[in-house]
Design a protein around this motif. Structure first.
Motif: not given
Length: 345
Positions: A44-47, A256-257, A265-275
């Motif tokens: 969640t933090v990564l996203a 962070l990890t 997984i975390g950065l992929g979730i964030g990338a979808m919001y950017v898209r």
């Protein structure tokens, strides 16, 4: 008009899937409920970190996408997201370790799965080169926007007016970037300084190559070919821009990890919001409605480039980087709203 939820529905779906995968990965890795919750929290933090760092990227993407052929728009929003998630969040960190540790791709993947601490240390050792390459590319992107004779709208007039005045000087952006690179290189130890300069030169050459490619495509006399190849040039430009934005997030994620798969997984979730935000900005015509929003994004890119340079010798928390970008964009949005009120009144 479509609702905000309709634009974000795919991002929400990917979020749900990603959190399920993060929880499963946490259980498989630690075998405990506490470990599973820890993995969920980290994802969640990564996203959130990725969204904060890349919101300005969405604005710049939207500005470029509105000029692209619809076919290439769809290709960027489909192929582009696959490249962004799998290429930059998985393949890129593996490639760095392959080069830095002089091992094969399979060995790098095994290392990421079985020895995440060692894997993370190798990534950190490559940070100077990554920061120099990404910082140089992003600084060229920002300066090319501000140092432009054709630019008509200014947000901070004192700064932007003077930058526009020097635009007729051929190659001035390159000279400014090289001067800044040289200043940062003198601070670093000799060995790291050489790595920094080589990576910065590579970032500059990459930017120029993409620019040349775009001009070659634009010079075509065949209208159909212009649309097709111009779309390809813009596609490559946006992919390189996305890659440069991703450098900071990927490296910061290792603070962070050290688990490559959790980072993906975390950065992929964030990338979808950017898209999703990119699509929303294009379809709602937000850049036309908020005249200074794009300025805020490019100021954010300029600051990010300087921070990436500085991170070659001092640690700057990614939260601070993200907050600076968000603040600049919010300020540009407020200025845009104030301008709209004045003109409506």
């Amino acid at each position: 008009m479509k609702s905000v939820f309709s634009y974000l529905r795919y991002a929400f779906a990917v979020t749900a899937l990603g959190l399920v995968l993060a929880a499963w990965l946490g259980w498989e890795t630690t075998g405990s409920g506490a470990g599973m919750m820890s993995f969920l929290f980290t994802a969640t933090v990564l996203a959130a970190l990725e969204i904060a760092l890349s919101f300005d990227n969405a604005i710049v993407n939207a500005n470029k996408l509105k000029e692209m052929d619809p076919v290439w728009q769809r290709r960027f929003l489909t192929w582009g997201i696959l490249i962004a998630v799998f290429g930059m969040r998985i393949v890129f960190p593996l490639l760095v370790v392959v080069i830095a540790a002089n091992i094969g791709p399979v060995s790098a993947l095994v290392l990421a799965a079985t020895e995440p601490e060692r894997y993370g240390l190798i990534m950190e050792r490559a940070h100077v080169s990554i920061a120099a390459f990404g910082g140089t590319f992003l600084m060229m992107v920002a300066l090319s926007y501000f140092i432009d004779e054709a630019k008509q709208v200014d947000w901070i007039r004192t700064v932007e007016g003077r930058l526009r005045q020097i635009a007729p000087i051929r190659g001035i952006e390159i000279a400014i970037v090289l001067a800044i690179v040289m200043c940062f290189a003198t601070i670093l130890p000799e060995r790291e300084s050489a790595m920094f300069l080589f990576a910065a030169a590579s970032g500059l050459l990459t930017f120029l190559f993409v620019e040349i490619l775009g001009h070659v495509f634009d010079a075509s006399q065949d209208a159909a070919r212009i649309a097709r190849q111009g779309g390809l040039g813009a596609f490559l430009y946006l992919e390189m821009l996305d890659a440069s934005f991703s450098f900071d997030g990927v490296i910061g994620a290792f603070a962070l990890t050290r688990n490559l798969f959790l980072i993906a997984i975390g950065l992929g979730i964030g990338a979808m919001y950017v898209r999703s935000v990119t699509i929303m900005l294009v379809e709602m015509g937000a850049l036309a409605k908020f005249r200074y929003l794009e300025h805020g994004a490019f100021y954010s890119i300029l600051v990010l480039a300087l921070i990436m340079f500085a991170q070659s010798f001092v640690h700057i928390p990614e939260v601070i980087t993200g907050l600076i970008g968000v603040v600049l964009i919010v300020l540009s949005l407020r200025s845009s709203l104030a301008h709209n009120r004045r003109n409506c009144g």
